[in-house]
Design a protein around this motif. Sequence first.
Motif, PDB file in Angstrom:
ATOM      1  N   CYS A 149       0.808  -1.222   0.000  1.00  0.00           N
ATOM      2  CA  CYS A 149       0.000   0.000   0.000  1.00  0.00           C
ATOM      3  C   CYS A 149       0.836   1.265   0.000  1.00  0.00           C
ATOM      4  CB  CYS A 149      -0.994  -0.003   1.161  1.00  0.00           C
ATOM      5  SG  CYS A 149      -0.285   0.276   2.812  1.00  0.00           S
ATOM      6  N   ASP A 150       2.042   1.242   0.579  1.00  0.00           N
ATOM      7  CA  ASP A 150       2.910   2.421   0.593  1.00  0.00           C
ATOM      8  C   ASP A 150       3.168   2.952  -0.811  1.00  0.00           C
ATOM      9  OD1 ASP A 150       3.306   0.357   2.462  1.00  0.00           O
ATOM     10  OD2 ASP A 150       5.317   0.970   2.980  1.00  0.00           O
ATOM     11  N   ALA A 151       3.142   2.033  -1.776  1.00  0.00           N
ATOM     12  CA  ALA A 151       3.427   2.409  -3.164  1.00  0.00           C
ATOM     13  C   ALA A 151       2.488   3.495  -3.662  1.00  0.00           C
ATOM     14  CB  ALA A 151       3.314   1.184  -4.071  1.00  0.00           C
ATOM     15  N   LEU A 152       1.305   3.622  -3.052  1.00  0.00           N
ATOM     16  CA  LEU A 152       0.318   4.573  -3.541  1.00  0.00           C
ATOM     17  C   LEU A 152       0.679   6.027  -3.205  1.00  0.00           C
ATOM     18  CD1 LEU A 152      -2.970   2.572  -2.903  1.00  0.00           C
ATOM     19  CD2 LEU A 152      -1.512   2.659  -4.953  1.00  0.00           C
ATOM     20  N   TYR A 183      -5.875  -1.362  -5.111  1.00  0.00           N
ATOM     21  CA  TYR A 183      -7.152  -1.225  -4.408  1.00  0.00           C
ATOM     22  C   TYR A 183      -7.871  -2.575  -4.330  1.00  0.00           C
ATOM     23  CZ  TYR A 183     -12.092   0.088  -3.799  1.00  0.00           C
ATOM     24  OH  TYR A 183     -13.399   0.178  -3.372  1.00  0.00           O
ATOM     25  N   ASP A 184      -7.968  -3.251  -5.446  1.00  0.00           N
ATOM     26  CA  ASP A 184      -8.664  -4.544  -5.480  1.00  0.00           C
ATOM     27  C   ASP A 184      -7.964  -5.583  -4.611  1.00  0.00           C
ATOM     28  OD1 ASP A 184     -10.581  -3.547  -7.206  1.00  0.00           O
ATOM     29  OD2 ASP A 184      -9.600  -4.314  -9.015  1.00  0.00           O
ATOM     30  N   LEU A 185      -6.652  -5.503  -4.541  1.00  0.00           N
ATOM     31  CA  LEU A 185      -5.893  -6.494  -3.784  1.00  0.00           C
ATOM     32  C   LEU A 185      -5.889  -6.217  -2.282  1.00  0.00           C
ATOM     33  CD1 LEU A 185      -3.935  -8.972  -4.030  1.00  0.00           C
ATOM     34  CD2 LEU A 185      -2.062  -7.304  -4.031  1.00  0.00           C
ATOM     35  N   LEU A 186      -5.811  -4.937  -1.885  1.00  0.00           N
ATOM     36  CA  LEU A 186      -5.488  -4.624  -0.496  1.00  0.00           C
ATOM     37  C   LEU A 186      -6.535  -3.819   0.271  1.00  0.00           C
ATOM     38  CD1 LEU A 186      -1.698  -3.700  -0.896  1.00  0.00           C
ATOM     39  CD2 LEU A 186      -2.693  -5.910  -0.269  1.00  0.00           C
ATOM     40  N   LEU A 193      -9.746   0.687   5.200  1.00  0.00           N
ATOM     41  CA  LEU A 193      -8.306   0.836   5.365  1.00  0.00           C
ATOM     42  C   LEU A 193      -7.610  -0.146   4.431  1.00  0.00           C
ATOM     43  CD1 LEU A 193      -8.173   0.926   9.282  1.00  0.00           C
ATOM     44  CD2 LEU A 193      -7.794   2.888   7.758  1.00  0.00           C
ATOM     45  N   PHE A 194      -6.319   0.115   4.177  1.00  0.00           N
ATOM     46  CA  PHE A 194      -5.538  -0.758   3.314  1.00  0.00           C
ATOM     47  C   PHE A 194      -4.661  -1.691   4.142  1.00  0.00           C
ATOM     48  CE2 PHE A 194      -6.699   2.272   0.099  1.00  0.00           C
ATOM     49  CZ  PHE A 194      -6.538   1.625  -1.123  1.00  0.00           C
ATOM     50  N   ALA A 195      -4.669  -2.982   3.788  1.00  0.00           N
ATOM     51  CA  ALA A 195      -3.659  -3.892   4.308  1.00  0.00           C
ATOM     52  C   ALA A 195      -2.315  -3.465   3.733  1.00  0.00           C
ATOM     53  CB  ALA A 195      -3.978  -5.323   3.903  1.00  0.00           C
ATOM     54  N   ARG A 196      -1.246  -3.644   4.488  1.00  0.00           N
ATOM     55  CA  ARG A 196       0.065  -3.233   3.979  1.00  0.00           C
ATOM     56  C   ARG A 196       0.415  -4.027   2.737  1.00  0.00           C
ATOM     57  NH1 ARG A 196       5.561  -4.527   2.450  1.00  0.00           N
ATOM     58  NH2 ARG A 196       6.608  -2.515   2.537  1.00  0.00           N
ATOM     59  N   ASP A 197       0.217  -5.327   2.761  1.00  0.00           N
ATOM     60  CA  ASP A 197       0.408  -6.186   1.597  1.00  0.00           C
ATOM     61  C   ASP A 197      -0.434  -7.434   1.800  1.00  0.00           C
ATOM     62  OD1 ASP A 197       2.106  -8.254   2.954  1.00  0.00           O
ATOM     63  OD2 ASP A 197       3.550  -6.608   3.069  1.00  0.00           O
ATOM     64  N   ARG A 220       1.464   4.049   9.382  1.00  0.00           N
ATOM     65  CA  ARG A 220       2.181   4.781   8.335  1.00  0.00           C
ATOM     66  C   ARG A 220       1.762   4.312   6.948  1.00  0.00           C
ATOM     67  NH1 ARG A 220       7.270   4.725   9.982  1.00  0.00           N
ATOM     68  NH2 ARG A 220       8.195   3.097   8.685  1.00  0.00           N
ATOM     69  N   GLY A 221       1.522   3.005   6.785  1.00  0.00           N
ATOM     70  CA  GLY A 221       1.097   2.506   5.486  1.00  0.00           C
ATOM     71  C   GLY A 221      -0.165   3.189   5.004  1.00  0.00           C
ATOM     72  N   ASN A 222      -1.147   3.327   5.891  1.00  0.00           N
ATOM     73  CA  ASN A 222      -2.377   4.010   5.507  1.00  0.00           C
ATOM     74  C   ASN A 222      -2.175   5.516   5.406  1.00  0.00           C
ATOM     75  OD1 ASN A 222      -4.973   2.164   5.360  1.00  0.00           O
ATOM     76  ND2 ASN A 222      -3.609   1.272   6.885  1.00  0.00           N
ATOM     77  N   GLY A 223      -1.214   6.049   6.179  1.00  0.00           N
ATOM     78  CA  GLY A 223      -0.852   7.451   6.016  1.00  0.00           C
ATOM     79  C   GLY A 223      -0.261   7.721   4.649  1.00  0.00           C
TER      80      GLY A 223
END
Length: 366
Positions: A149-152, A183-186, A193-197, A220-223
């Motif tokens: 998710c950080d990639a976003l 988005y579809d994956l995480l 919220l997004f899972a980190r991976d 931080r990942g969701n940040g």
Amino acid sequence: MNKFKLLFLLVLMTFSVLAKSTKQEKQFSEKYIKKIMKKATFWQFKNPKHELWDWTNGAFFAGVFAAYETTGSNKMMKAMIKMGDANQWKAGPRLHHADDHAICQTYIDLYRIKIDQRMIQPFIETMDEFMATPFPVKEPLEPITWWWCDALFMGPPAFVKLGVTLGDDKYLQLSDKLFKETYDLLYDKTEHLFARDIRYKWNQDEILKESNGEKIFWSRGNGWVMGGLVRLLKELPADYSNRSFYEIIFKEMASKISKIQQEDGLWRASLLDPNSYPGGETSGSGFYTYALAWGINNGLLDKETYLPVVEKAWIALNGLVYKNGKVGWVQPIGADPRSNFTSASWEVYGTGAFLLAGSEVIKLDR
């Protein structure tokens, strides 16, 4: 206790409350915000860390550019140009890795001021190669290009900034495609919220849980995601066909994040298990403050609902900044919640998050 002593204590308490209130109100003044942003930036300049093209500095210099826009500091501008020259205006060495594209956001921002082709030409060439080269899938962890998710925060703003700058929608469309895959994956449509991976998704055979039984959602990942959404939405045209997709995610996440802010105004390293991770975490909290303030300033979030959240967060963030400008309470590099940091812990991306927050808090109509 006689009435005179009681009266004295009441007066003392009143003055203490008033002094605290005055100090907190001062933290929203234009003069104060510019001063603290300069202090944090210049401390970080004196304490460099990591390769200048690294994602850590990608986040930091995103904050530096926001601080430059806020303060007009020529010293900041010179430092950004020096950084670009040192990097030869190139992305990092990994072709498909979003982390290595983050620094290019600042290159493009500088190009828009200086109109110097050397600032963006290497990234254009990197993108040509990127689009011509299939992503080397590595199952099960890396089934898509932006698999974490950080990639976003790292990739999409760089792609979209380049596309908007060049007037070429192919970069926006590529970003849309890759973002939607992530988005579809995480994205957890229940928790918003997004899972980190993929390791942290609850539909796996071996489910990872927090000690309280909740899902693991890294602050931080969701940040990173919310900060990335801001930087996307700032670029996308108002009539862009997929803009509503990003606005919906932003509003859903903002609603969730505002509800899990802790009493001290910050967010913990683990969003749904705060009691296991004492101490507010600056980088996640900084990005949330940035995102929520931007949402208010741009009419996406209701001011009455979200302004108290932002005010509380900004006051708390300022309490984490040392007198010399060092931004403390930053979780080290990682991929999940950890209790591995203290008030003295710092990282360049923590400073970047703080600077981004200040760049939007200063614009609030309070």
